[in-house]
Design an enzyme around this catalytic site. Sequence first.
Site, PDB file in Angstrom:
ATOM      1  N   ASP A   1      50.703  10.236  43.258  1.00 18.43           N
ATOM      2  CA  ASP A   1      49.416  10.942  43.347  1.00 18.43           C
ATOM      3  C   ASP A   1      48.240   9.977  43.445  1.00 18.43           C
ATOM      4  O   ASP A   1      47.145  10.287  42.982  1.00 18.43           O
ATOM      5  CB  ASP A   1      49.220  11.888  42.147  1.00 18.43           C
ATOM      6  CG  ASP A   1      50.401  12.801  41.917  1.00 18.43           C
ATOM      7  OD1 ASP A   1      50.796  13.494  42.871  1.00 18.43           O
ATOM      8  OD2 ASP A   1      50.946  12.812  40.796  1.00 18.43           O
TER       9      ASP A   1
ATOM     10  N   HIS B   1      51.286  15.420  49.302  1.00 17.32           N
ATOM     11  CA  HIS B   1      49.996  14.775  49.465  1.00 17.32           C
ATOM     12  C   HIS B   1      49.117  15.602  50.389  1.00 17.32           C
ATOM     13  O   HIS B   1      49.595  16.382  51.203  1.00 17.32           O
ATOM     14  CB  HIS B   1      50.136  13.334  49.965  1.00 17.32           C
ATOM     15  CG  HIS B   1      50.980  13.184  51.187  1.00 17.32           C
ATOM     16  ND1 HIS B   1      52.258  12.681  51.155  1.00 17.32           N
ATOM     17  CD2 HIS B   1      50.729  13.460  52.485  1.00 17.32           C
ATOM     18  CE1 HIS B   1      52.753  12.658  52.378  1.00 17.32           C
ATOM     19  NE2 HIS B   1      51.857  13.123  53.197  1.00 17.32           N
TER      20      HIS B   1
ATOM     21  N   THR C   1      61.254  18.329  39.471  1.00 21.88           N
ATOM     22  CA  THR C   1      60.531  19.356  40.227  1.00 21.88           C
ATOM     23  C   THR C   1      61.427  20.532  40.583  1.00 21.88           C
ATOM     24  O   THR C   1      60.948  21.546  41.083  1.00 21.88           O
ATOM     25  CB  THR C   1      59.956  18.773  41.538  1.00 21.88           C
ATOM     26  OG1 THR C   1      61.032  18.244  42.325  1.00 21.88           O
ATOM     27  CG2 THR C   1      58.945  17.677  41.247  1.00 21.88           C
TER      28      THR C   1
END
EC number: 6.3.4.4
Length: 427
Positions: free
Chosen positions: A13, A41, A130
């Site tokens: 990030d 992103h 995730t």
Amino acid sequence: MSAFVVLGAQWGDEGKGKMTDYLAETADVVVRFQGGNNAGHTVVVGDKEYKLHLVPSGILYEDKINVLGNGVVIDPKALFEEINYLEDLGVKVTKEKLKVSDRAQLIMPYHRILDGLKEKARGKNDIGTTGKGIGPAYTDKAERSGIRVCDLMHKDVFEEKLRQNINDKNELIRLYGGEELDFDKIFEEYNAYADRMRPYVTDISVIIYDEMKKNKNVLFEGAQGSLLDIDYGTYPYVTSSSTVAGGVCTGAGVGPTAITGAVGIAKAYTTRVGKGPFPTELLDEMGEKLREKGHEYGVTTGRARRCGWLDLVILKSTARISGLTSFVVTKIDTLAGFDKIKVCTGYEFDGKVIDYFPASLEDLAKCKPVYEEFDGWDDSIADARSYEELPENAKIYLKKIEEFTDTKISIVSVGPKRDQTIVVGEI
């Protein structure tokens, strides 16, 4: 010809999407070499915002070749959802613009299911996955039971490998209390993906090699961040692939002598999503202020990011391991308005100060950050377009990064848009 690696220097990030997009303007080929659709992103072009997870950032240009390397794990469903999303926004994704490695591993439905079931079984020791099936796909790759893109291209080969995997994985799924998968349903679904994927599939190492021989510029785009590397990250709170510069060689079929430089993208402060050690984390109002000012919420998961002061020990480690030729510092505009700004220059550990990142989580837990404090600046710098326009205190802050890491800063980003980019020197 140049062959540059762009990678995250922290826990992800860091603004790689914007900077890869910016650097892609002079590139002919943009290559993803590891990870999957667990990365996310955002790229802002004019008044349009593009959220990418798998397709390389160069896809936003008409004249670039974009490559998904053999080190990437590919979820066909996610890939085509992203292609549809891009085409709905007017971005053409043709077989000339996108190349998919025939050696890349596929993410299958059982990978996603097992990812969730295993994470649930870990209880309080969960690792913050995730749930995209990335880890289980890399596990199958390592134990040589994975299904590759080239297998999907041959119906009979795919059928045999899928049947074996479904039998094996259903046993595991039953063990974890999950619902068994239906072979016929998955076989039909993935055969449809095969037909759509076929035009994109090729030996990408040959493509990259041939373009380099023509003196074309190649940009290797990393996903996640260096502190999530399977070997050099905060294991086990890491991803399942090599996120450092060395991952390019195995993940894209490129020899080390072909790489001419490596650029580390570093946020002007530090963030992390999910569990794992974070020495400079701020659990007070200051951390909340950073989160809100920097809009620190994950593109893929939407989770709030943990925030803290810049950790120079991490950046020094990343520069060493990946042989960085320069840093790109992003989101320094977020620090405007802070009276005082701190940076970590070492850790107190067992009665002494160290300037390296311990491998052991138990040792890391004992480390207390040693800070150096800097005066902040009040003025917004979002409109600055040259290094000279930056406040003096911001320049002092940036100089400290260069001196401590022994690595120059080539670019400073002062906002999410392409034109909010200050070139300080050569990459």
